[in-house]
Design an enzyme around this catalytic site. Structure first.
Site, PDB file in Angstrom:
ATOM      1  CG  ASP A  75      12.306   1.193 -79.858  1.00 11.37           C
ATOM      2  OD1 ASP A  75      11.546   2.081 -79.442  1.00 11.37           O
ATOM      3  OD2 ASP A  75      13.540   1.257 -79.742  1.00 11.37           O
ATOM      4  CG  HIS A 256      -4.715   0.893 -58.447  1.00 17.08           C
ATOM      5  ND1 HIS A 256      -4.030   1.123 -57.269  1.00 17.08           N
ATOM      6  CD2 HIS A 256      -5.783   0.138 -58.110  1.00 17.08           C
ATOM      7  CE1 HIS A 256      -4.656   0.545 -56.271  1.00 17.08           C
ATOM      8  NE2 HIS A 256      -5.727  -0.068 -56.743  1.00 17.08           N
ATOM      9  CD  GLU A 332     -11.226  -3.905 -55.528  1.00 16.88           C
ATOM     10  OE1 GLU A 332     -12.055  -4.736 -55.953  1.00 16.88           O
ATOM     11  OE2 GLU A 332     -10.006  -4.133 -55.411  1.00 16.88           O
TER      12      GLU A 332
END
Length: 451
Positions: A75, A256, A332
């Protein structure tokens, strides 16, 4: 020629932290377990433990029959892709382990396949048994192992599970289309099994609470391109597109983790103190990293240059063995004089400017950046990255406004829609971009990995 299946896994409780591996050799013809191996290896990373599990499984198979063909099932997307020769091996700790694994059998005798974690439970249990034994200061003992108990039942259950997590609308729609077409939908596309439920900060969060109609959203959207035209071929695992539409550039959007400002609902943009992740935020990043490692679909990581995003991105990158590329366009909004203030404090100190900001995307906080300017910046970044990562799945670690802007633009929604989306810390969204210019919102504000 005999054929063996080798299933291997490894884990680290801390990454790096106390680590162990497990591997099992299975007779491909009968499904019988022929040999198990597990070991506590001390402090190591997940990837090193996974590689050690692979080496142990191959050596066990070689001991049984050096002339056998071996099909490895793991996996770990990283190990499978690197050992298959499709991804480069950059990490110095993994290069010698990969070389050791390659020497056990001739390359012509070994094939590799990625499988979902639910289908690798036997090896996973062995790895956990080894780590549990190591914690007690003991060595793993095959006589004390219970890993094989009900393994066949677990595999059967995993085969019946949907490819995506609970509530994965894309996977459900794909299965429905497949059923109507008279084919199996077991390979339906999944979505990220990650995200968080904690509070939000910045423009999006404060706006969510000031707008009476700001309802939190966690539903996935289906693209018109992937739903139209009748039955389509079942998409592969991950966020990838149906094969008949071509492979899109897919952005997996990770907000975040929390900072100290997040629980206080303070404006936190690119013009403030650039806070680091809090202890809660670091834990959120670790959980997101674990979920992405389990999914195995991320091929590259791009991050905003601000600290909270870089810290989140590097936590994920360490798990996946990838580099982090910084992108200025993902930063941002600059909230100017409002940085660090709550919405109530802004209302008290800057009432006229706030009213103007709420009324028009062209209005900016004093000394800050308007949503219109952010939209232009994010759109230009989107266009550049979709060209660079055409046909690939890339993780973008960024902030509330850039993520909401990408979602808004993908849907063709008006600017005021920014105030009607909820994005929790460490939440995951996903948008696929096709070569014909269309976009598909695949996921919004998924918080399942923190539950």
């Amino acid at each position: 020629m005999r054929e063996f299946i080798v299933e291997a896994d490894g884990g680290s409780r801390g990454n790096p932290g106390p680590a162990g591996y497990g591997s099992v050799v299975i007779d491909a013809a009968t499904g019988e377990t022929l040999m198990e191996a597990a070991e506590y290896i001390g402090v190591a990373t997940n990837n090193v433990a996974e590689y050690k599990g692979l080496v142990a499984g191959l050596k066990a198979a070689h001991q049984l029959d050096p002339a056998a063909s071996v099909h490895v099932r793991m996996d770990s997307k990283l190990v499978v892709e690197q050992m298959s020769g499709r991804w480069k091996i950059k990490h110095p700790d993994m290069k010698p382990l990969a070389a050791e694994a390659a020497r056990v059998f001739p390359a012509s005798q070994v094939t590799y396949e990625w499988i979902p974690r639910a289908q690798n439970k036997h090896a996973d249990r062995l790895a956990n048994e080894a780590m549990d034994a190591g914690k007690r200061g003991l060595a793993w003992s095959p006589s004390a192992s219970t890993a094989e108990l009900d393994t066949r039942a677990a595999r059967a259950a995993a085969a019946r599970e949907p490819a995506g997590p609970p509530g994965d609308a894309a996977a459900g729609a794909a299965r429905a289309r497949a059923a109507m077409a008279g084919v199996s939908g077991s390979g339906a596309s999944g979505t990220a099994g990650t995200s968080g439920t904690s509070g939000t900060s910045g423009a999006g969060e404060t706006a969510d609470r000031r707008a009476a109609s700001g309802v939190a959203s966690s539903a996935t959207g289906s693209a018109a391109g992937s739903e139209a035209g009748g039955a389509t071929r079942t998409p592969p695992v991950g966020w990838a597109a149906p094969a008949d539409l071509g492979a899109p550039a897919t952005f997996v959007l990770l907000r975040h983790g929390e900072t100290a400002l997040t629980p206080e609902k303070r404006f936190s943009g690119s013009g403030g103190t650039d806070p680091s992740l809090s202890e809660v935020g670091r834990e959120q990043a670790e959980r997101a990293a674990a979920a992405f490692a389990a999914r195995g679909t991320i091929q590259a990581i791009v991050s905003s240059p601000l600290k909270r995003c870089q810290e989140t991105a590097r936590t994920v990158a360490a798990r996946l063995g990838l580099d982090v590329h910084l992108e200025e366009g993902l930063r941002e909004t600059d909230f100017g004089a409002w940085e660090g203030l709550t919405f109530g404090e802004v209302r008290e100190r800057h009432p006229e400017e706030l009213n103007a900001w709420l009324a028009s995307p062209k209005a900016a906080p004093p000394g800050g950046e308007s949503f219109a300017a952010v939209s232009r910046r994010v759109a230009a970044t989107r266009d550049r990255l979709t060209a660079e990562y055409a046909g690939r799945t890339v993780l973008l670690v960024t902030h509330v406004t850039p993520i909401k802007t990408l979602v808004r633009l993908a849907l063709g929604a008006p600017p005021e829609s920014l105030f009607r989306m909820e994005l929790a810390a460490a939440s995951v969204s996903a948008v696929a971009y096709y070569r014909d210019g269309n976009a598909s919102l695949r996921l919004l504000n998924d918080t399942s990995h923190l539950r």
